[in-house]
Design an enzyme around this catalytic site. Structure first.
Site, mmCIF file in Angstrom:
data_model
loop_
_atom_site.group_PDB
_atom_site.id
_atom_site.type_symbol
_atom_site.label_atom_id
_atom_site.label_comp_id
_atom_site.label_asym_id
_atom_site.label_seq_id
_atom_site.Cartn_x
_atom_site.Cartn_y
_atom_site.Cartn_z
ATOM 1 C CG ASP A 42 -3.099 43.213 10.141
ATOM 2 O OD1 ASP A 42 -4.062 43.536 10.866
ATOM 3 O OD2 ASP A 42 -2.208 42.416 10.503
ATOM 4 C CB SER A 43 -8.712 44.461 10.063
ATOM 5 O OG SER A 43 -8.557 45.865 10.187
ATOM 6 C CG ASP A 81 -1.877 46.764 11.898
ATOM 7 O OD1 ASP A 81 -1.194 46.822 12.935
ATOM 8 O OD2 ASP A 81 -3.060 46.377 11.885
ATOM 9 C CD GLU A 112 -1.380 41.199 15.197
ATOM 10 O OE1 GLU A 112 -1.176 39.992 15.446
ATOM 11 O OE2 GLU A 112 -2.334 41.599 14.507
ATOM 12 C CD GLU A 179 -8.219 42.049 18.365
ATOM 13 O OE1 GLU A 179 -9.104 41.614 17.606
ATOM 14 O OE2 GLU A 179 -7.116 42.456 17.950
#
Length: 262
Positions: A42-43, A81, A112, A179
């Protein structure tokens, strides 16, 4: 790479390489490379669409980009994602969103956080959907975290991340992205889990590494300190664009060989 290779690589001590990818043409190049797997992250909201965070990313965007990557890299293991809040509604709605990514060609989804997702992760795994977890700095929670900061610096925070990682494993995750945490925590997680830990800003001792493709290619001027740039794509492209513009202005392009005769 297949889903079964993740566990095999960890057991063998063979590091896993992963890059983000968002479109057909770069995917078709990675298809010919030694990179193990791709993350349609999703970046893309920031890298491809110029947004300030990943919070604005929609299922429509994720589905579109996933289809493009799958077309370009059909032999790579591709993870999609789950965007912001797409897995936090009803179970039926969450399953519908997961179904969209899987039918777009993703072979797994990444979610996430663990808290509040345990039931969904278990249900997905039981339904035949591989799930990759994500802990540490979670960009979708940037408004809660107060910015992009290193996580797990205190012992209490580190213990909480380890506890959540163990829960992710117990819920059925086949791998975990961690991360922006201290190197020591990356090592502890890799040693504590049977599933592979893929780090991004988590030190060298994790079971693999993932980077945003455009970051490692030097497409932007400013990167996090954990990013190693393997080329200066920004400079290379700028030179190519300027060269084209100059050749057009001076009538050096097109030449006779690049034109059709009368």
């Amino acid at each position: 790479m297949k889903i079964t290779d993740f566990g095999k690589y960890k057991q063998a001590g063979r590091k896993i390489s992963m890059l983000t990818c968002y479109d057909y043409w770069t995917a078709s190049i990675v298809e010919q490379s030694d990179v193990d797997c791709l993350l349609v992250g999703d970046s893309l909201g920031m890298v491809m669409h110029g947004h300030d965070s990943t919070v604005t990313v929609t299922m429509d965007m994720m589905e579109l980009h996933t289809r493009a990557v799958v077309q370009g890299a059909p032999s790579k293991f591709i993870v999609g994602d789950m965007p912001f809040l797409s897995n936090r509604g009803s179970l039926d709605k969450s399953l519908e969103n997961v179904h969209r990514l899987m039918t777009a060609g993703a072979q797994a989804v990444k979610i996430e956080g663990v808290k509040g997702n345990e039931t969904l992760i278990s249900h997905l795994v039981d339904s035949g959907v591989p799930v990759m977890g994500h802990l540490g700095l979670m960009p979708q929670s940037v408004n809660t975290l107060g910015g992009y900061k290193v996580q797990g610096k205190s012992q209490q925070q580190a213990d909480e991340i380890i506890a959540q990682a163990l829960q992710a494993q117990a819920s059925g995750c086949f791998a975990l992205v961690i991360e922006c945490v201290p190197t020591s925590l990356g090592l502890s997680l890799s040693q504590s889990l049977d599933i592979p830990v893929i780090g991004i800003g988590a030190g060298v001792h994790t079971d693999g590494q993932v980077l945003v493709m455009q970051d490692m290619l030097g497409a932007f001027e400013h990167n996090a300190n954990f990013v190693r740039t393997y080329c200066n794509l920004q400079e290379t492209l700028q030179q190519a664009f300027d060269g084209f513009a100059e050749d057009v202005r001076t009538e050096q392009y097109p030449n006779t060989d690049e034109s059709y005769p009368s």
